[in-house]
Design an enzyme around this catalytic site. Sequence first.
Site, PDB file in Angstrom:
ATOM      1  CE  LYS A   1       0.012   1.472 -12.109  1.00 30.05           C
ATOM      2  NZ  LYS A   1       1.368   2.475 -11.952  1.00 30.05           N
TER       3      LYS A   1
ATOM      4  NE  ARG B   1      -2.733   3.926  -4.878  1.00 32.89           N
ATOM      5  CZ  ARG B   1      -2.349   4.925  -4.709  1.00 32.89           C
ATOM      6  NH1 ARG B   1      -2.990   6.086  -4.085  1.00 32.89           N
ATOM      7  NH2 ARG B   1      -1.105   5.516  -5.080  1.00 32.89           N
TER       8      ARG B   1
ATOM      9  CB  THR C   1      12.862 -10.365 -15.821  1.00 35.98           C
ATOM     10  OG1 THR C   1      11.361 -10.715 -16.107  1.00 35.98           O
ATOM     11  CG2 THR C   1      13.455 -11.448 -14.868  1.00 35.98           C
ATOM     12  N   GLY C   2      11.038  -7.175 -15.684  1.00 33.77           N
ATOM     13  CA  GLY C   2      10.276  -6.176 -16.555  1.00 33.77           C
ATOM     14  C   GLY C   2      11.207  -5.163 -16.242  1.00 33.77           C
TER      15      GLY C   2
ATOM     16  CB  ILE D   1      10.223  -0.291 -13.058  1.00 36.10           C
ATOM     17  CG1 ILE D   1      10.523   0.581 -12.164  1.00 36.10           C
ATOM     18  CG2 ILE D   1       8.797  -1.113 -12.453  1.00 36.10           C
ATOM     19  CD1 ILE D   1      11.974   1.589 -12.674  1.00 36.10           C
ATOM     20  N   GLY D   2      11.098  -3.542 -12.870  1.00 32.37           N
ATOM     21  CA  GLY D   2      11.155  -4.702 -11.830  1.00 32.37           C
ATOM     22  C   GLY D   2      12.644  -4.966 -11.859  1.00 32.37           C
TER      23      GLY D   2
END
Length: 330
Positions: free
Chosen positions: A135, A139, A15-16, A18-19
Amino acid sequence: MAGPMKENLLMFGATGYIGAFIIDKIVENKASFGRIAIFTSPGTVEGKADDIQNLKSRGVEVIVGDVTKSDEILKAYQGIDSVISAVGRNVIAQQIDWIKLADETPSIKRFFPSEYGTDIEYNDTSATEVPHQQKLKVRAALRETKSLDYTYVVTGPYADASGPAYLGALPLHADTGSYNVKEKSAVLMGDGNGKISLTTCSDVGKLVVKALLHPKESQKKALKVNSFTTTPASIVAEFERQTGEKWSVTYTSLDKLRELEKHAYETKVPIAPVFTLRRIWAEGGTLYEKRDNALIDAEDMDTLENAVRDAITVQLSGKDEERFKGKKFQ
Protein backbone atom coordinates in the site's frame (compact mmCIF):
# COMPACT_ATOMS: atom_id res chain seq x y z
CA MET A 1 -30.14 26.00 -16.01
CA ALA A 2 -28.37 22.62 -16.05
CA GLY A 3 -26.91 21.38 -12.79
CA PRO A 4 -23.32 20.21 -12.30
CA MET A 5 -22.20 17.18 -14.27
CA LYS A 6 -22.46 13.94 -12.35
CA GLU A 7 -19.32 11.84 -12.02
CA ASN A 8 -18.94 8.58 -13.92
CA LEU A 9 -17.43 5.90 -11.69
CA LEU A 10 -15.44 2.73 -12.33
CA MET A 11 -14.75 0.28 -9.52
CA PHE A 12 -12.28 -2.58 -9.16
CA GLY A 13 -12.91 -5.30 -6.55
CA ALA A 14 -16.64 -4.65 -6.33
CA THR A 15 -17.54 -8.24 -5.43
CA GLY A 16 -14.85 -8.65 -2.76
CA TYR A 17 -15.25 -8.52 1.02
CA ILE A 18 -15.28 -4.76 1.54
CA GLY A 19 -15.93 -3.90 -2.12
CA ALA A 20 -19.41 -5.40 -1.92
CA PHE A 21 -20.32 -2.91 0.81
CA ILE A 22 -18.83 0.00 -1.11
CA ILE A 23 -20.61 -0.72 -4.38
CA ASP A 24 -23.86 -1.26 -2.48
CA LYS A 25 -23.70 2.24 -0.99
CA ILE A 26 -22.68 3.76 -4.31
CA VAL A 27 -25.72 2.19 -5.98
CA GLU A 28 -27.97 3.32 -3.12
CA ASN A 29 -26.83 6.84 -4.00
CA LYS A 30 -26.89 6.38 -7.79
CA ALA A 31 -28.95 9.52 -8.27
CA SER A 32 -25.82 11.46 -7.28
CA PHE A 33 -23.66 9.86 -9.96
CA GLY A 34 -23.62 9.29 -13.70
CA ARG A 35 -22.43 5.93 -15.01
CA ILE A 36 -21.60 3.33 -12.38
CA ALA A 37 -19.40 0.58 -13.78
CA ILE A 38 -17.29 -2.24 -12.38
CA PHE A 39 -14.32 -3.98 -13.97
CA THR A 40 -14.20 -7.69 -13.24
CA SER A 41 -12.75 -10.93 -14.56
CA PRO A 42 -14.42 -13.73 -16.54
CA GLY A 43 -13.81 -15.98 -13.53
CA THR A 44 -15.73 -13.66 -11.24
CA VAL A 45 -18.61 -13.41 -13.69
CA GLU A 46 -18.82 -17.19 -13.67
CA GLY A 47 -18.09 -17.83 -10.01
CA LYS A 48 -20.23 -15.02 -8.62
CA ALA A 49 -23.01 -15.04 -11.18
CA ASP A 50 -25.71 -14.10 -8.67
CA ASP A 51 -23.74 -11.11 -7.39
CA ILE A 52 -23.07 -9.92 -10.92
CA GLN A 53 -26.70 -10.30 -11.96
CA ASN A 54 -27.83 -8.39 -8.88
CA LEU A 55 -25.53 -5.50 -9.75
CA LYS A 56 -26.75 -5.48 -13.35
CA SER A 57 -30.37 -5.43 -12.17
CA ARG A 58 -29.56 -2.33 -10.12
CA GLY A 59 -28.18 -0.50 -13.13
CA VAL A 60 -24.46 -1.22 -12.74
CA GLU A 61 -22.49 -1.61 -15.97
CA VAL A 62 -20.29 -4.73 -15.83
CA ILE A 63 -17.07 -4.56 -17.85
CA VAL A 64 -15.36 -7.93 -18.17
CA GLY A 65 -11.64 -8.05 -18.83
CA ASP A 66 -8.11 -8.79 -17.69
CA VAL A 67 -6.65 -6.38 -15.12
CA THR A 68 -3.14 -7.14 -16.38
CA LYS A 69 -3.87 -5.93 -19.93
CA SER A 70 -3.34 -2.19 -20.39
CA ASP A 71 -5.47 -1.92 -23.51
CA GLU A 72 -8.48 -3.40 -21.73
CA ILE A 73 -8.03 -1.08 -18.74
CA LEU A 74 -7.67 1.96 -20.99
CA LYS A 75 -10.82 1.01 -22.86
CA ALA A 76 -12.73 0.71 -19.59
CA TYR A 77 -11.39 4.09 -18.48
CA GLN A 78 -12.95 5.99 -21.38
CA GLY A 79 -15.46 8.54 -20.10
CA ILE A 80 -14.73 7.72 -16.44
CA ASP A 81 -14.16 10.55 -13.95
CA SER A 82 -13.25 8.67 -10.75
CA VAL A 83 -11.78 5.23 -10.13
CA ILE A 84 -12.43 3.36 -6.87
CA SER A 85 -10.38 0.30 -5.99
CA ALA A 86 -11.27 -2.20 -3.27
CA VAL A 87 -9.03 -5.08 -4.26
CA GLY A 88 -7.58 -7.48 -1.70
CA ARG A 89 -3.98 -7.77 -0.58
CA ASN A 90 -3.07 -10.26 -3.28
CA VAL A 91 -3.41 -7.64 -6.03
CA ILE A 92 -2.65 -4.39 -4.18
CA ALA A 93 0.51 -3.79 -6.23
CA GLN A 94 -1.43 -4.17 -9.50
CA GLN A 95 -3.00 -0.79 -8.73
CA ILE A 96 0.28 0.93 -9.62
CA ASP A 97 -0.25 0.08 -13.29
CA TRP A 98 -3.89 1.20 -13.11
CA ILE A 99 -2.79 4.51 -11.59
CA LYS A 100 -0.28 5.16 -14.38
CA LEU A 101 -2.95 4.40 -16.98
CA ALA A 102 -5.46 6.64 -15.16
CA ASP A 103 -2.92 9.48 -15.22
CA GLU A 104 -2.76 9.09 -19.01
CA THR A 105 -6.55 9.20 -19.38
CA PRO A 106 -7.83 12.79 -19.80
CA SER A 107 -11.28 12.17 -18.33
CA ILE A 108 -10.07 10.64 -15.05
CA LYS A 109 -9.63 13.15 -12.27
CA ARG A 110 -9.56 11.03 -9.09
CA PHE A 111 -8.33 7.67 -7.85
CA PHE A 112 -9.34 5.99 -4.59
CA PRO A 113 -6.81 3.20 -3.86
CA SER A 114 -7.70 0.17 -1.79
CA GLU A 115 -7.12 1.37 1.78
CA TYR A 116 -10.19 1.12 4.06
CA GLY A 117 -8.27 -0.11 7.09
CA THR A 118 -5.23 0.59 9.23
CA ASP A 119 -3.37 3.87 8.69
CA ILE A 120 -0.20 2.91 6.80
CA GLU A 121 1.47 6.26 7.58
CA TYR A 122 0.37 6.62 11.19
CA ASN A 123 3.84 7.30 12.60
CA ASP A 124 7.54 6.76 11.88
CA THR A 125 7.36 3.01 12.52
CA SER A 126 4.60 2.50 9.94
CA ALA A 127 7.12 2.37 7.09
CA THR A 128 8.56 -0.94 8.33
CA GLU A 129 5.31 -2.79 9.10
CA VAL A 130 4.94 -5.87 6.88
CA PRO A 131 1.23 -5.46 5.99
CA HIS A 132 1.80 -1.87 4.81
CA GLN A 133 4.50 -2.38 2.20
CA GLN A 134 2.44 -2.75 -0.97
CA LYS A 135 0.00 0.00 0.00
CA LEU A 136 2.93 2.35 0.65
CA LYS A 137 4.15 1.73 -2.90
CA VAL A 138 0.68 2.56 -4.20
CA ARG A 139 0.65 5.86 -2.31
CA ALA A 140 4.08 6.68 -3.71
CA ALA A 141 2.81 6.01 -7.23
CA LEU A 142 -0.15 8.33 -6.72
CA ARG A 143 2.09 11.14 -5.47
CA GLU A 144 4.14 10.85 -8.65
CA THR A 145 1.16 11.37 -10.97
CA LYS A 146 0.87 14.57 -12.97
CA SER A 147 -2.86 15.17 -13.06
CA LEU A 148 -4.64 12.84 -10.62
CA ASP A 149 -6.27 13.78 -7.38
CA TYR A 150 -6.55 10.96 -4.87
CA THR A 151 -8.15 10.14 -1.55
CA TYR A 152 -7.14 7.56 1.05
CA VAL A 153 -10.16 6.47 3.10
CA VAL A 154 -8.61 5.34 6.39
CA THR A 155 -11.24 3.60 8.48
CA GLY A 156 -9.27 1.52 10.96
CA PRO A 157 -10.35 -2.08 11.69
CA TYR A 158 -13.79 -3.32 10.76
CA ALA A 159 -16.50 -3.68 13.40
CA ASP A 160 -17.56 -6.93 11.77
CA ALA A 161 -17.58 -10.63 12.71
CA SER A 162 -16.39 -12.05 9.37
CA GLY A 163 -13.07 -13.88 9.19
CA PRO A 164 -10.32 -11.98 11.04
CA ALA A 165 -12.32 -8.74 11.40
CA TYR A 166 -12.30 -7.18 14.87
CA LEU A 167 -15.58 -8.59 16.24
CA GLY A 168 -14.93 -12.12 15.01
CA ALA A 169 -14.36 -15.29 17.02
CA LEU A 170 -11.06 -16.08 15.23
CA PRO A 171 -11.06 -19.55 16.87
CA LEU A 172 -7.67 -20.68 15.54
CA HIS A 173 -5.90 -17.58 16.86
CA ALA A 174 -8.19 -16.37 19.65
CA ASP A 175 -5.23 -15.24 21.75
CA THR A 176 -4.73 -12.32 19.33
CA GLY A 177 -8.20 -11.03 20.22
CA SER A 178 -11.58 -12.73 20.03
CA TYR A 179 -15.29 -12.29 20.71
CA ASN A 180 -16.90 -15.74 20.55
CA VAL A 181 -20.69 -15.52 20.70
CA LYS A 182 -21.35 -19.26 20.74
CA GLU A 183 -18.95 -19.90 23.63
CA LYS A 184 -19.71 -16.60 25.40
CA SER A 185 -16.01 -15.92 25.74
CA ALA A 186 -13.62 -13.13 24.82
CA VAL A 187 -9.87 -12.55 24.72
CA LEU A 188 -8.94 -8.90 25.18
CA MET A 189 -5.66 -7.16 24.47
CA GLY A 190 -3.79 -5.50 27.32
CA ASP A 191 -6.07 -4.75 30.25
CA GLY A 192 -9.10 -4.32 28.01
CA ASN A 193 -9.32 -0.58 28.62
CA GLY A 194 -7.22 0.70 25.75
CA LYS A 195 -9.28 2.65 23.24
CA ILE A 196 -9.89 1.36 19.73
CA SER A 197 -11.50 3.06 16.73
CA LEU A 198 -13.75 0.89 14.56
CA THR A 199 -15.83 1.22 11.40
CA THR A 200 -18.67 -1.04 10.32
CA CYS A 201 -18.44 -2.41 6.79
CA SER A 202 -21.63 -0.61 5.84
CA ASP A 203 -20.14 2.65 7.05
CA VAL A 204 -17.00 2.04 4.98
CA GLY A 205 -19.26 2.18 1.93
CA LYS A 206 -21.05 5.25 3.24
CA LEU A 207 -17.75 7.04 3.89
CA VAL A 208 -16.49 6.35 0.37
CA VAL A 209 -19.69 7.83 -1.04
CA LYS A 210 -19.33 10.89 1.19
CA ALA A 211 -15.74 11.35 0.05
CA LEU A 212 -16.81 11.07 -3.59
CA LEU A 213 -19.42 13.77 -3.02
CA HIS A 214 -16.92 16.08 -1.29
CA PRO A 215 -14.03 16.29 -3.80
CA LYS A 216 -12.51 19.52 -2.50
CA GLU A 217 -12.53 18.43 1.14
CA SER A 218 -10.98 15.04 0.30
CA GLN A 219 -8.52 16.20 -2.35
CA LYS A 220 -5.10 14.55 -1.96
CA LYS A 221 -5.94 13.70 1.64
CA ALA A 222 -5.88 10.70 3.95
CA LEU A 223 -9.32 10.90 5.53
CA LYS A 224 -9.16 9.56 9.10
CA VAL A 225 -12.75 8.47 9.66
CA ASN A 226 -14.67 5.92 11.72
CA SER A 227 -18.02 4.77 13.09
CA PHE A 228 -17.14 4.97 16.77
CA THR A 229 -14.36 4.70 19.36
CA THR A 230 -14.69 2.30 22.26
CA THR A 231 -12.69 -0.17 24.40
CA PRO A 232 -12.53 -3.98 24.37
CA ALA A 233 -14.08 -4.01 27.84
CA SER A 234 -17.02 -1.93 26.60
CA ILE A 235 -17.46 -4.28 23.67
CA VAL A 236 -17.68 -7.28 25.99
CA ALA A 237 -20.17 -5.43 28.17
CA GLU A 238 -22.36 -4.81 25.11
CA PHE A 239 -22.13 -8.47 24.07
CA GLU A 240 -23.16 -9.48 27.59
CA ARG A 241 -26.06 -7.04 27.57
CA GLN A 242 -27.39 -8.27 24.24
CA THR A 243 -26.88 -12.00 24.91
CA GLY A 244 -28.16 -11.73 28.47
CA GLU A 245 -25.27 -13.81 29.79
CA LYS A 246 -21.99 -13.24 31.60
CA TRP A 247 -18.98 -13.91 29.39
CA SER A 248 -15.69 -15.57 30.27
CA VAL A 249 -12.91 -13.03 29.68
CA THR A 250 -9.15 -13.59 29.46
CA TYR A 251 -6.36 -11.23 28.47
CA THR A 252 -3.29 -11.20 26.24
CA SER A 253 -0.57 -8.72 27.18
CA LEU A 254 1.06 -6.60 24.51
CA ASP A 255 4.37 -8.36 25.10
CA LYS A 256 2.69 -11.72 24.58
CA LEU A 257 0.98 -10.44 21.43
CA ARG A 258 4.36 -9.36 20.05
CA GLU A 259 5.72 -12.84 20.76
CA LEU A 260 2.77 -14.41 18.95
CA GLU A 261 3.32 -12.09 15.99
CA LYS A 262 7.01 -13.00 15.76
CA HIS A 263 6.21 -16.71 15.97
CA ALA A 264 3.53 -16.39 13.27
CA TYR A 265 6.08 -15.07 10.77
CA GLU A 266 8.72 -17.61 11.80
CA THR A 267 6.29 -20.49 11.28
CA LYS A 268 4.77 -18.96 8.14
CA VAL A 269 1.22 -18.68 9.47
CA PRO A 270 -0.84 -17.55 6.41
CA ILE A 271 -2.52 -14.72 8.28
CA ALA A 272 0.63 -13.49 10.04
CA PRO A 273 -0.02 -9.92 8.77
CA VAL A 274 -3.27 -9.96 10.77
CA PHE A 275 -1.20 -10.54 13.92
CA THR A 276 0.74 -7.38 13.05
CA LEU A 277 -2.43 -5.37 12.49
CA ARG A 278 -3.88 -6.51 15.81
CA ARG A 279 -0.68 -5.49 17.57
CA ILE A 280 -0.82 -2.06 15.88
CA TRP A 281 -4.43 -1.63 16.99
CA ALA A 282 -3.60 -2.65 20.56
CA GLU A 283 -0.75 -0.14 20.62
CA GLY A 284 -3.19 2.69 19.83
CA GLY A 285 -2.56 2.91 16.10
CA THR A 286 -6.21 3.70 15.34
CA LEU A 287 -6.49 6.81 17.52
CA TYR A 288 -6.37 10.50 16.59
CA GLU A 289 -7.02 13.79 18.31
CA LYS A 290 -9.50 14.70 15.60
CA ARG A 291 -11.52 12.79 13.00
CA ASP A 292 -12.36 13.90 9.46
CA ASN A 293 -15.98 12.72 9.50
CA ALA A 294 -17.31 16.27 9.79
CA LEU A 295 -15.18 17.36 6.84
CA ILE A 296 -17.25 15.16 4.49
CA ASP A 297 -20.59 15.43 6.30
CA ALA A 298 -20.32 11.89 7.70
CA GLU A 299 -21.19 12.18 11.37
CA ASP A 300 -24.32 10.02 11.35
CA MET A 301 -22.55 6.68 11.74
CA ASP A 302 -23.30 3.21 13.09
CA THR A 303 -23.05 2.57 16.82
CA LEU A 304 -21.39 -0.07 18.98
CA GLU A 305 -24.85 -1.42 19.78
CA ASN A 306 -25.63 -1.96 16.09
CA ALA A 307 -22.23 -3.49 15.37
CA VAL A 308 -22.54 -5.99 18.21
CA ARG A 309 -26.09 -6.89 17.22
CA ASP A 310 -24.94 -7.65 13.69
CA ALA A 311 -21.89 -9.60 14.95
CA ILE A 312 -24.16 -11.81 17.08
CA THR A 313 -26.42 -12.49 14.11
CA VAL A 314 -23.51 -13.32 11.80
CA GLN A 315 -21.74 -15.62 14.27
CA LEU A 316 -24.88 -17.52 15.29
CA SER A 317 -25.87 -18.00 11.66
CA GLY A 318 -22.48 -19.46 10.80
CA LYS A 319 -21.96 -16.79 8.18
CA ASP A 320 -18.88 -15.33 9.88
CA GLU A 321 -16.59 -17.59 7.83
CA GLU A 322 -18.94 -17.98 4.86
CA ARG A 323 -19.10 -14.23 4.18
CA PHE A 324 -15.31 -14.04 4.15
CA LYS A 325 -14.67 -17.28 2.22
CA GLY A 326 -12.52 -16.73 -0.86
CA LYS A 327 -12.11 -13.02 -0.15
CA LYS A 328 -9.00 -11.08 0.79
CA PHE A 329 -8.73 -9.09 3.98
CA GLN A 330 -7.71 -5.43 3.68
